[in-house]
Design an enzyme around this catalytic site. Structure first.
Site, PDB file in Angstrom:
ATOM      1  N   SER A 242      13.808 -42.169 -18.633  1.00  0.00           N
ATOM      2  CA  SER A 242      12.608 -41.395 -18.325  1.00  0.00           C
ATOM      3  C   SER A 242      12.351 -41.546 -16.833  1.00  0.00           C
ATOM      4  O   SER A 242      12.245 -42.672 -16.334  1.00  0.00           O
ATOM      5  CB  SER A 242      11.422 -41.911 -19.137  1.00  0.00           C
ATOM      6  OG  SER A 242      10.263 -41.208 -18.779  1.00  0.00           O
TER       7      SER A 242
ATOM      8  N   ARG B  21      -3.167  -1.730  -6.586  1.00  0.00           N
ATOM      9  CA  ARG B  21      -2.382  -2.972  -6.536  1.00  0.00           C
ATOM     10  C   ARG B  21      -2.797  -3.817  -7.728  1.00  0.00           C
ATOM     11  O   ARG B  21      -3.854  -3.585  -8.323  1.00  0.00           O
ATOM     12  CB  ARG B  21      -2.626  -3.727  -5.233  1.00  0.00           C
ATOM     13  CG  ARG B  21      -4.056  -4.180  -5.085  1.00  0.00           C
ATOM     14  CD  ARG B  21      -4.288  -4.907  -3.782  1.00  0.00           C
ATOM     15  NE  ARG B  21      -5.712  -5.039  -3.563  1.00  0.00           N
ATOM     16  CZ  ARG B  21      -6.305  -4.991  -2.376  1.00  0.00           C
ATOM     17  NH1 ARG B  21      -5.602  -4.802  -1.298  1.00  0.00           N
ATOM     18  NH2 ARG B  21      -7.598  -5.133  -2.273  1.00  0.00           N
TER      19      ARG B  21
ATOM     20  N   LYS C 105       0.831  -1.202   0.000  1.00  0.00           N
ATOM     21  CA  LYS C 105       0.000   0.000   0.000  1.00  0.00           C
ATOM     22  C   LYS C 105       0.870   1.259   0.000  1.00  0.00           C
ATOM     23  O   LYS C 105       0.637   2.194  -0.765  1.00  0.00           O
ATOM     24  CB  LYS C 105      -0.911  -0.024   1.228  1.00  0.00           C
ATOM     25  CG  LYS C 105      -2.163   0.781   1.072  1.00  0.00           C
ATOM     26  CD  LYS C 105      -3.019   0.659   2.315  1.00  0.00           C
ATOM     27  CE  LYS C 105      -3.715  -0.702   2.383  1.00  0.00           C
ATOM     28  NZ  LYS C 105      -4.303  -0.954   3.710  1.00  0.00           N
TER      29      LYS C 105
ATOM     30  N   MET D  89      -5.646  -7.100   8.419  1.00  0.00           N
ATOM     31  CA  MET D  89      -5.114  -6.217   9.453  1.00  0.00           C
ATOM     32  C   MET D  89      -6.011  -4.985   9.582  1.00  0.00           C
ATOM     33  O   MET D  89      -7.014  -4.875   8.920  1.00  0.00           O
ATOM     34  CB  MET D  89      -3.683  -5.828   9.111  1.00  0.00           C
ATOM     35  CG  MET D  89      -2.737  -7.008   9.221  1.00  0.00           C
ATOM     36  SD  MET D  89      -1.059  -6.558   8.846  1.00  0.00           S
ATOM     37  CE  MET D  89      -1.139  -6.204   7.125  1.00  0.00           C
TER      38      MET D  89
ATOM     39  N   GLY E 210      -8.028  -7.246   4.172  1.00  0.00           N
ATOM     40  CA  GLY E 210      -8.942  -7.284   5.306  1.00  0.00           C
ATOM     41  C   GLY E 210      -8.407  -7.976   6.551  1.00  0.00           C
ATOM     42  O   GLY E 210      -9.122  -8.111   7.534  1.00  0.00           O
TER      43      GLY E 210
ATOM     44  N   HIS F  27      -5.525 -43.534  -7.778  1.00  0.00           N
ATOM     45  CA  HIS F  27      -5.807 -44.000  -9.128  1.00  0.00           C
ATOM     46  C   HIS F  27      -6.881 -43.143  -9.789  1.00  0.00           C
ATOM     47  O   HIS F  27      -6.738 -42.693 -10.924  1.00  0.00           O
ATOM     48  CB  HIS F  27      -6.239 -45.468  -9.088  1.00  0.00           C
ATOM     49  CG  HIS F  27      -6.565 -46.031 -10.435  1.00  0.00           C
ATOM     50  ND1 HIS F  27      -7.857 -46.143 -10.891  1.00  0.00           N
ATOM     51  CD2 HIS F  27      -5.767 -46.456 -11.440  1.00  0.00           C
ATOM     52  CE1 HIS F  27      -7.830 -46.642 -12.117  1.00  0.00           C
ATOM     53  NE2 HIS F  27      -6.577 -46.845 -12.476  1.00  0.00           N
TER      54      HIS F  27
ATOM     55  N   ARG G  76      -3.001   3.365   8.356  1.00  0.00           N
ATOM     56  CA  ARG G  76      -3.324   2.195   7.534  1.00  0.00           C
ATOM     57  C   ARG G  76      -2.243   1.126   7.596  1.00  0.00           C
ATOM     58  O   ARG G  76      -1.066   1.438   7.606  1.00  0.00           O
ATOM     59  CB  ARG G  76      -3.507   2.634   6.073  1.00  0.00           C
ATOM     60  CG  ARG G  76      -4.345   3.878   5.905  1.00  0.00           C
ATOM     61  CD  ARG G  76      -4.390   4.359   4.462  1.00  0.00           C
ATOM     62  NE  ARG G  76      -5.064   3.418   3.591  1.00  0.00           N
ATOM     63  CZ  ARG G  76      -5.104   3.547   2.269  1.00  0.00           C
ATOM     64  NH1 ARG G  76      -4.486   4.568   1.680  1.00  0.00           N
ATOM     65  NH2 ARG G  76      -5.728   2.654   1.540  1.00  0.00           N
TER      66      ARG G  76
ATOM     67  N   TYR H  93      12.569 -33.402 -22.140  1.00  0.00           N
ATOM     68  CA  TYR H  93      11.120 -33.221 -22.239  1.00  0.00           C
ATOM     69  C   TYR H  93      10.436 -33.567 -20.917  1.00  0.00           C
ATOM     70  O   TYR H  93      11.016 -34.243 -20.065  1.00  0.00           O
ATOM     71  CB  TYR H  93      10.530 -34.068 -23.371  1.00  0.00           C
ATOM     72  CG  TYR H  93      10.592 -35.559 -23.120  1.00  0.00           C
ATOM     73  CD1 TYR H  93       9.588 -36.202 -22.397  1.00  0.00           C
ATOM     74  CD2 TYR H  93      11.648 -36.323 -23.612  1.00  0.00           C
ATOM     75  CE1 TYR H  93       9.653 -37.567 -22.156  1.00  0.00           C
ATOM     76  CE2 TYR H  93      11.710 -37.688 -23.384  1.00  0.00           C
ATOM     77  CZ  TYR H  93      10.707 -38.310 -22.641  1.00  0.00           C
ATOM     78  OH  TYR H  93      10.765 -39.653 -22.390  1.00  0.00           O
TER      79      TYR H  93
ATOM     80  N   CYS I 129       8.154 -38.889 -16.895  1.00  0.00           N
ATOM     81  CA  CYS I 129       6.800 -39.294 -17.261  1.00  0.00           C
ATOM     82  C   CYS I 129       5.921 -39.505 -16.047  1.00  0.00           C
ATOM     83  O   CYS I 129       4.826 -40.017 -16.138  1.00  0.00           O
ATOM     84  CB  CYS I 129       6.826 -40.540 -18.137  1.00  0.00           C
ATOM     85  SG  CYS I 129       7.522 -41.970 -17.292  1.00  0.00           S
TER      86      CYS I 129
HETATM   87  P1  ADP Z   1      -7.606  -2.292   3.693  1.00  0.00           P
HETATM   88  O1  ADP Z   1      -6.219  -2.738   3.540  1.00  0.00           O
HETATM   89  O2  ADP Z   1      -8.407  -3.148   4.622  1.00  0.00           O
HETATM   90  O3  ADP Z   1      -8.269  -2.041   2.381  1.00  0.00           O
HETATM   91  P2  ADP Z   1      -7.209   0.550   3.897  1.00  0.00           P
HETATM   92  O4  ADP Z   1      -6.028   1.067   4.600  1.00  0.00           O
HETATM   93  O5  ADP Z   1      -7.126   0.542   2.413  1.00  0.00           O
HETATM   94  O6  ADP Z   1      -7.537  -0.881   4.462  1.00  0.00           O
HETATM   95  O7  ADP Z   1      -8.427   1.422   4.381  1.00  0.00           O
HETATM   96  C1  ADP Z   1      -9.757   1.005   4.398  1.00  0.00           C
HETATM   97  C2  ADP Z   1     -10.658   2.029   3.741  1.00  0.00           C
HETATM   98  O8  ADP Z   1     -10.454   3.322   4.243  1.00  0.00           O
HETATM   99  C3  ADP Z   1     -10.411   2.079   2.263  1.00  0.00           C
HETATM  100  O9  ADP Z   1     -11.629   1.938   1.594  1.00  0.00           O
HETATM  101  C4  ADP Z   1      -9.827   3.440   2.013  1.00  0.00           C
HETATM  102  O10 ADP Z   1     -10.312   3.945   0.817  1.00  0.00           O
HETATM  103  C5  ADP Z   1     -10.292   4.258   3.207  1.00  0.00           C
HETATM  104  N1  ADP Z   1      -9.258   5.205   3.567  1.00  0.00           N
HETATM  105  C6  ADP Z   1      -8.029   4.933   4.011  1.00  0.00           C
HETATM  106  N2  ADP Z   1      -7.302   6.068   4.174  1.00  0.00           N
HETATM  107  C7  ADP Z   1      -8.091   7.080   3.809  1.00  0.00           C
HETATM  108  C8  ADP Z   1      -7.901   8.499   3.724  1.00  0.00           C
HETATM  109  N3  ADP Z   1      -6.748   9.063   4.037  1.00  0.00           N
HETATM  110  N4  ADP Z   1      -8.944   9.241   3.322  1.00  0.00           N
HETATM  111  C9  ADP Z   1     -10.112   8.659   3.014  1.00  0.00           C
HETATM  112  N5  ADP Z   1     -10.349   7.339   3.048  1.00  0.00           N
HETATM  113  C10 ADP Z   1      -9.346   6.547   3.442  1.00  0.00           C
HETATM  114 MG    MG Z   2      -7.732  -0.927   0.971  1.00  0.00          MG
END
Ligand code: ADP
Ligand code: MG
Ligand code: MG
Length: 961
Positions: free
Chosen positions: A798, A348, A28, A109, A107, A470, A98, A885, A865
């Protein structure tokens, strides 16, 4: 000590980090830095490195003291860029904190939004935004999120609801509000007070008001979330090392919840399901962060954005194009619109299905966005399966699940979808098929004598056995749908019923009842779901569709064409019937690497003389029975030679122990006695005599051919007569006779001498010669160790890696269900060695055999094989060993072709690293030089085996359901 940089700022159109710094900044952090660098609008912020996370854990889960001044300095830069003040009561800066690891762990962390709010700053926010409602909405969101993530306000018991959610619900009820947005500002203010009181009540602490204190606690909480249960489980599943740690990105908030001209969304730059080049995603007006994913309100499609906000839609379309051009791959993005301005928050590379992976790679190469080599490297070889399998209609499956018709789960051994009437005996499968029925064969387990029934069935289902049983092996070879190891099944073969232990009690199915099996998901469903063959199959195998009207097929063919140009390894098929040979050629086989003659003995009219041969009491009787088999085998071989159109065909002489060919049931024994004119007593005695205490180590392979040279001779005669016959038709033939289970030079000498003598005799009789070779399988450790002397007699090797794995580990393939499963669960084996070659053990023996064999005979042709020939990691290993091969099941040929190309391209890239700054030219050339390099590097045995980068994740064993 030189100061190590621990904080990387970004924003204002530039960044200290970039896309290549994922290890340090997390995916990220690297993504937001890169987006800033290329001029996309990203809220400013800074990323604290993964190194700090490591130090955090070393130092007793406290933020190292010396990090704080850096955080404060970085925060000042954000303040300067935004013109706001952190903690300012006049114009407060709010931030998000974040998480983000090297590889995305969606999702798993935590993240905290709107940090920096307290009773004073909220007033400033309301005044500046002229939107009191928005300010208090943000504040109450912050209290709940901070309470949850940082202060650990979890439900007391698992079945309880989130404590803040409970309070919110109560508030909405009191105000007669259905949606959060319907709550008046006064209620939002009350919520803040009540949330804080709940924290005090449960945790005995005051909610922290000081923004700096909030920030430090937030950063620590995100670091801690690296070690929460979810994240640990995810890491284990995906083989992500615990030492990596997460980075923390602190970033100025932008607000999608500022009103009707604001919003938030997620999108893919192309369709991740089918790969279509269309913007694909969802957004919500007047919403923040997680709202889209959380599903509180139904989001709108990206395509609807243009109608409502044409200007924003245009900005987003620009960002999409820019990101794809820059990353040269499909991206998965998060964005927020604040009062008409578009901000990007994440990018990503997007996850996609096999179908989408192929289409995207091909279309990007065609558009010169990536080179053809890159396109080849982009697609996970195993994902090609997706393009070959028939499919169930999604809606039909869901309906079936709703109706409680999902009966059981097993191991998904043969992907695809099949429906049919259930039968329990192979003969029935054949007979029912013959009268036009569609059947699924269900059995406790299958054996070679079921082969024709298995072929007649749409798919099969077994209660016993693992991914290399088998049934599983045959499924891959025949391209059948199969589920194995479905332990909920039990059979009463007499009553012709199958009982499924379901959550709602036992369910009895009778012969003829309809079932559907999904070999991709491993699901057994009651009743019949409709299926269709894939487009690729319709073109290549069924020939019911023109290539020109089949776009998916065209992309598939294009990608494999590029792969063929890049690879050095040849690919062959394991096939033992003319129709399988035809399929193999359609899938690009350059020969047959393993034709198992024993499957032929179960064919029409062949098992009788075979059994006669086995119960024969004298050599003369045996020869008489063999004479009946000869023309039948000859015909099979001729059919295969014709189907292969001059490509080499490796035929293995008889391999399994003889008892496998004899009936075990009383009726069968009586029948056999009658047919051969022997006494039942004799037949029984013969069966007892042939009983194997351990069939894997018993009287089989070349040992049989040495005990009964007349069998080898008959097979050799059938091969050479067929070869001469086909050659006389003007076709080219290349028979390669392969002797199994050789551990000593003299074994091979004995058998090769017989084969060569027969060849000379046949050539003399026919007055014509064909080119042929005699070689051996290397499938017991002694064969590998003694490869030097064995190569004096062998024209080729083989590797039979199924047996080589069994005999090296001293573990039987049939034990996969018990020993192997527990070994995998306990992490004693990282991967199933029957699926992916064990490079350290079995692989070393292979290396030894290659080295010693080629020391004797520098041009010794060597292939593989075993089932491993269709496993991408194993194919890569074979490339590195310098084999000629790989041979695999016909339906795995596309996988092998792609994997072989990737192995060659990766090796080439390692030998000639391209400077990361300059992307490869998108001209798809460079093949000649590449091939030359590959040849130069293909010196056997000199390159140490390199662990494939993603070996562990890719080769994870399928969990038992
Ligand atoms: P995850 O890895 O679970 O997607 P994120 O760090 O991307 O967590 O954050 C979760 C949500 O919060 C995302 O939908 C992101 O768009 C929103 N978000 C994160 N940082 C900001 C920010 N600085 N301003 C507005 N929205 C944010
Ligand atoms: Mg995110
Ligand atoms: Mg073998």
């Amino acid at each position: 000590m030189a100061a190590v940089k621990r904080i990387y700022s970004f924003g204002g159109g530039k960044a200290e980090g970039n896309r290549d710094m994922k290890d340090l900044l997390g995916g990220k952090g690297a993504g937001v830095a890169e987006m800033s660098n290329i001029g996309l609008l990203v809220p400013p912020g800074f990323t604290i490195t993964t190194d700090v996370c490591v130090a955090f854990y070393k130092g007793g889960k406290k933020l190292p003291k010396d990090v704080l001044p850096g955080v404060e300095a970085a925060l000042r830069k954000v303040e300067a860029l935004t013109g706001k003040g952190f903690g300012s009561a006049d114009d407060p800066l709010l931030v998000s904190v974040r998480s983000g690891a090297r590889v995305s762990m969606p999702g798993m962390m935590d993240t905290v939004l709107n940090l920096g709010l307290n009773d004073r700053t909220v007033v400033g926010l309301a005044k500046r935004s002229q939107n009191e409602r928005f300010a208090w909405d943000s504040y109450r969101r912050f209290c709940a999120m901070f309470g949850d993530v940082v202060l650990g306000m979890k439900p007391e018991r698992k079945e309880d609801r989130d404590p803040f959610e409970v309070i919110l619900e109560r508030k909405k009820r009191a105000h007669g509000a259905k949606l959060d947005a319907e709550l008046p500002v006064s209620a939002l203010k009350e919520l803040v007070v009540e949330f804080k009181a709940e924290v005090k009540r449960r945790k005995g602490i005051d909610f922290p008001d000081d923004p700096m204190q909030q920030l430090v606690a937030g950063i620590e909480a995100v670091f801690r979330s690296w070690d929460n249960e979810r994240a640990i489980a995810y890491r284990r599943l995906n083989a992500i090392p615990a030492e990596w740690g997460t980075a923390v990105t602190v970033q100025a908030m932008v607000f999608g919840n500022m009103g009707e001209d604001s919003g938030t969304g997620v999108a893919f730059t192309r369709n991740p399901a089918d790969g279509r080049n269309e913007f694909y995603g969802e957004f919500l007006v007047n919403a923040q962060g997680e709202d889209v994913v959380a599903g509180i309100r139904t989001p709108q499609k990206i395509s609807e954005l243009a109608a409502r906000f044409p200007e924003i839609a245009r900005q987003l379309e620009d960002a999409r194009a820019k990101l794809e051009r820059h990353y040269r791959d499909m991206q998965d993005i998060e964005f927020t619109i604040e009062r008409g301005r578009l901000y990007l928050l994440q990018t990503r590379s997007g996850k996609r299905t096999g179908l989408a992976a192929v289409r995207i790679a091909v279309e990007m190469a065609d558009a010169r966005l990536i080179s053809r080599e890159e396109a080849v490297l982009r697609v996970d070889p195993a994902a090609l399966n997706h393009l070959l399998r028939p499919i169930f209609d999604d809606a039909a499956r869901l309906r079936a699940v709703d109706e409680g018709r999902l009966l059981a789960r097993g191991l998904p051994a043969g992907p695809g979808a099949a429906a049919g009437r259930v039968v329990f005996f192979a003969e029935d499968a054949e007979a029912w098929k013959a009268r036009g029925e569609q059947v699924v064969l269900a059995r406790h387990e299958t054996s070679p004598e079921d082969i024709r029934g298995m072929n007649a069935a749409q798919g099969f289902l077994t209660a016993f056995g693992g991914m290399t049983s088998h049934a599983a092996l045959v499924a891959r070879q025949m391209g059948k749908v199969a589920i194995v190891g479905c332990e909920a099944l039990s059979f009463d073969y007499h009553a012709r019923t199958m009982t499924v232990a379901t959550a709602r009690g036992p369910k009895v199915l009778r012969e003829g009842d309809w079932i559907s099996i999904d070999g991709t998901a491993g699901e057994v469903i009651e009743g019949s779901l409709a299926t269709t063959p894939s487009e690729v199959m319709q073109v290549l195998i069924e020939k019911t569709r023109e290539p020109s009207s089949a776009p998916v097929y065209q992309q598939f063919a294009k990608l494999l064409g590029w792969a063929d140009r890049a690879r050095r390894l040849k690919v062959r098929a394991n096939a033992d019937q003319p129709d399988q040979a035809t399929v193999s050629v359609a899938f690009g086989a350059q020969g047959i690497g393993l034709c198992r003659t024993e499957h032929m003995f179960f064919g029409e009219g062949k098992i009788g003389p075979m059994r006669e041969m086995i119960v024969a009491e004298t050599l003369a009787e045996r020869r008489a029975a063999l004479a009946k088999l000869l023309p039948l085998q000859r015909e099979d071989f001729a059919g295969i030679f014709r189907a292969m159109g001059g490509r080499p065909v490796t035929i293995r002489t008889i391999d399994p122990p003889l008892h496998e060919f004899l009936p075990q049931d009383p009726d069968g024994i009586t029948e056999l006695a009658r047919a051969t004119g022997k006494s039942e007593v004799h037949v029984r005695a013969r069966i007892d005599e042939l009983h194997e205490a351990n069939p894997m180590l018993g009287h089989r392979g070349c040992r049989l051919g040495i005990s009964y040279p007349e069998i080898t001779e008959m097979q050799a005669r059938a091969i050479f007569e067929a070869a001469c016959e086909v050659a006389a038709e003007g076709l080219e033939v290349q028979p390669e006779v392969m002797i199994p289970l050789v551990g000593a030079k003299k074994e091979l000498e004995h058998q090769a001498a017989r084969v060569r003598a027969v060849a000379e005799a046949v050539f003399a009789e026919r007055g014509a010669r064909v080119r042929y070779t005699v070689g051996t399988m290397i499938e017991v450790p002694r064969g590998a160790v003694c490869a030097g002397p064995i190569a004096e007699v062998a024209d080729f090797f083989s590797f039979g890696t199924n047996d080589l794995t069994q005999t090296t580990f001293g573990i039987s393939r049939d034990d996969v269900g018990t020993v192997l499963q527990s070994y995998l669960e306990n992490g004693i084996y990282e991967v199933d060695p029957f699926v992916t070659i064990d490079r350290e053990g079995v692989g070393e023996l292979m290396r030894l055999a290659v080295e010693r064999g080629r020391r004797t005979k520098p041009n010794l042709k060597i292939g593989i094989c075993g089932e491993h020939g269709g496993d991408p990691s194993s194919v890569e290993f074979c490339h590195q060993l310098g084999l000629d091969y790989v041979s695999c099941s016909p339906y795995r040929l596309p996988i092998a072709r792609l994997a072989a190309a990737q192995a060659a391209l990766r090796e080439q890239a390692a030998a000639h690293p391209v400077k990361p700054a300059r992307p490869a030219k998108a001209n798809g050339r460079g093949g000649e030089k590449a091939r030359a390099t590959n040849r130069a590097l293909a010196v056997p045995g000199v390159k140490p085996a390199k662990e494939p980068r993603k070996k562990r994740t890719r080769a994870r064993p399928q969990a038992r359901a």
